[in-house]
Design an enzyme around this catalytic site. Structure first.
Site, mmCIF file in Angstrom:
data_model
loop_
_atom_site.group_PDB
_atom_site.id
_atom_site.type_symbol
_atom_site.label_atom_id
_atom_site.label_comp_id
_atom_site.label_asym_id
_atom_site.label_seq_id
_atom_site.Cartn_x
_atom_site.Cartn_y
_atom_site.Cartn_z
ATOM 1 N N GLN A 104 0.664 -1.355 -0.066
ATOM 2 C CA GLN A 104 -0.023 -0.263 0.242
ATOM 3 C C GLN A 104 0.761 1.295 0.022
ATOM 4 O OE1 GLN A 104 -1.591 0.665 4.472
ATOM 5 N NE2 GLN A 104 -1.754 -1.623 3.801
ATOM 6 N N GLU B 201 3.166 7.503 8.030
ATOM 7 C CA GLU B 201 3.091 6.752 9.335
ATOM 8 C C GLU B 201 4.699 6.193 9.823
ATOM 9 O OE1 GLU B 201 -0.399 3.707 7.710
ATOM 10 O OE2 GLU B 201 1.616 3.398 6.920
ATOM 11 N N HIS C 265 4.947 0.135 0.530
ATOM 12 C CA HIS C 265 5.276 -0.736 1.797
ATOM 13 C C HIS C 265 4.343 -1.729 2.173
ATOM 14 C CE1 HIS C 265 2.826 2.426 3.488
ATOM 15 N NE2 HIS C 265 2.534 1.522 4.399
ATOM 16 N N ARG D 176 -4.008 0.387 -2.518
ATOM 17 C CA ARG D 176 -3.243 -0.727 -2.435
ATOM 18 C C ARG D 176 -2.717 -1.131 -3.643
ATOM 19 N NH1 ARG D 176 -8.461 -1.649 -0.769
ATOM 20 N NH2 ARG D 176 -8.873 -2.088 1.314
#
Length: 411
Positions: A97, A155, A274, A293
């Site tokens: 994703q 993230e 990743h 995705r």
């Protein structure tokens, strides 16, 4: 500070033991436990105690935003907690994703709201399907969306155990050698694109993700059955067994395969492709559900939108090493202001640790017993427990013997 009760998400890839053992509950559990959410995400808000009743942190923020978030955070991010802290426990691979940057998220969300742009797929957190969307002009259902909110979703994951992940494109020459080593003639166009260097990454990904549906299973089986050795072949065989008709198995081989030791981290900015493979870690992210995705999933892959969002550049070093801040305190600096993450190690024989962090704070105890005081209230946390403090609190003072992670807004 006051105790914060997290929300456990039961995605199929989750562990049946890691979170339970961390919190001192019986293991294995009846079903998978993938993530412990410690925040105000509407899909799984944490709760606090109020007169014997557990109340959603989301509801408290809505009712008293200035009290909980502070006027400075409200001015920057609105009346929402801009970050979500998680403990993630993967027993099987998650999907490949990537996430949009802030401008792409705003534009994509607005376009889908207006019914201007065909949508692919979105997901809440790492395991929920995005809501179907409606054509804003004609009222027609258009299927699952790519953009379910107008926010970006960078993230950071810090390993608590040995942690396997795929993160960022590696040198395409290395990837070309790996794919050529399978001896599968059908992969020749992909190998040729990779031999062109970084300029060929986009074409390599496009060819793989656009592979004809009827031929996908044969391609993946040819790779799985190839007489090839080494880490790339092992990874390909494992993924091919799990996803026997998914060209994402080959896309995965274009990425760095990293094995983090506890305390090491990976940073996933916008456009970084990743996937988490296995292990337990603490993850902090900007509060968004926007996911594009790229494979290793039975769900739809919007190839065109993914290609638009991905950054086709080589990531030289995917692993972040903790940076010392003060005695007992380390952090992993990242270039966003939605969040910051610190790890604090305290020892009863040593001094207390004082952390002057801005805005609301969420503290998660990983090991031992850690006391946390923000001048408005003190709590003692054991392994797997968490606490939350309002923006009006003073600098955090941590004591006891143990290790805790502190999430806050970035500076």
């Amino acid at each position: 500070m006051e105790l914060l009760h997290g929300s456990i998400r039961d995605y199929a890839w989750g562990s049946r033991s890691a979170l339970a053992e961390l919190q001192g509950r019986p293991a294995p559990t009846d079903g998978p436990e993938a993530e412990l959410w410690l925040g105000a995400h509407p899909g799984g808000p944490a709760t606090v105690d109020r007169d014997g009743v557990r109340v959603s942190l989301t509801d408290l923020l809505v009712a008293e935003p200035d009290h909980w978030l502070g006027t400075e955070v409200v001015g920057r991010f609105g009346t929402r907690l801009p970050f979500l802290l998680k403990v993630l426990a993967a027993d099987a691979p998650l999907s490949l994703q990537a996430h949009p940057d802030a401008e792409q998220a705003r534009a994509g969300y607005a376009a889908e709201q207006a019914g201007v742009q065909p949508a692919g797929a979105g997901q809440a957190g790492a395991g929920q399907a995005g809501d179907g969307w409606v054509d804003g002009l004609a009222g027609r259902a258009r299927g699952p969306r790519n953009y379910v909110d107008p926010y970006h979703k960078p993230e950071l994951l810090v390993a608590l155990t040995p942690f396997d992940a795929l993160c960022g494109f590696r040198d395409p020459q290395v990837s070309a050698t790996a794919l050529a080593g399978f001896g599968v003639p059908e992969l020749s166009p992909v190998v040729a694109a990779l031999r062109a260097g970084p300029a060929g990454l986009r074409e390599a990904v496009r060819v793989l993700l656009s592979w004809p549906d009827a031929d996908r299973a044969g391609l993946v089986e040819a790779v799985r059955a190839a007489d090839a050795g080494g880490p790339d072949a092992e990874l390909a065989r494992d993924l091919a067994t799990r996803y026997p008709a998914d060209p994402g198995v080959l896309v995965a081989l274009l990425l760095h395969h990293v094995r983090l030791t506890p305390g090491e981290a990976i940073w996933m900015p916008a456009g970084n492709l990743h996937a988490y493979l296995s292990g337990t870690g603490v993850e902090i992210m900007a509060a968004s559900d926007n996911v594009l995705r790229g494979g290793l999933t039975p769900k739809h892959v919007d190839v065109d939108e993914l290609l638009r969002v991905l950054r086709f550049e080589v990531l030289d070093e995917p692993v972040l090493v903790a940076r010392p801040v003060t005695p007992g305190v380390v952090c992993w600096p990242v270039p966003v202001d939605d969040f910051a993450l610190h790890r604090v190690t305290v020892d009863a024989a040593g001094p207390e640790v004082r952390l002057p962090l801005p805005g609301p704070r969420v503290v998660f105890c990983h090991q031992g017993k850690v006391g946390v005081d923000d001048g408005q209230g003190a709590v003692m946390l054991g392994p797997g427990q968490a606490a939350v403090g309002r923006a009006a609190g003073a600098a955090l003072v941590l004591s006891g013997t143990g290790t805790a992670f502190v999430a806050s807004c970035g500076g």
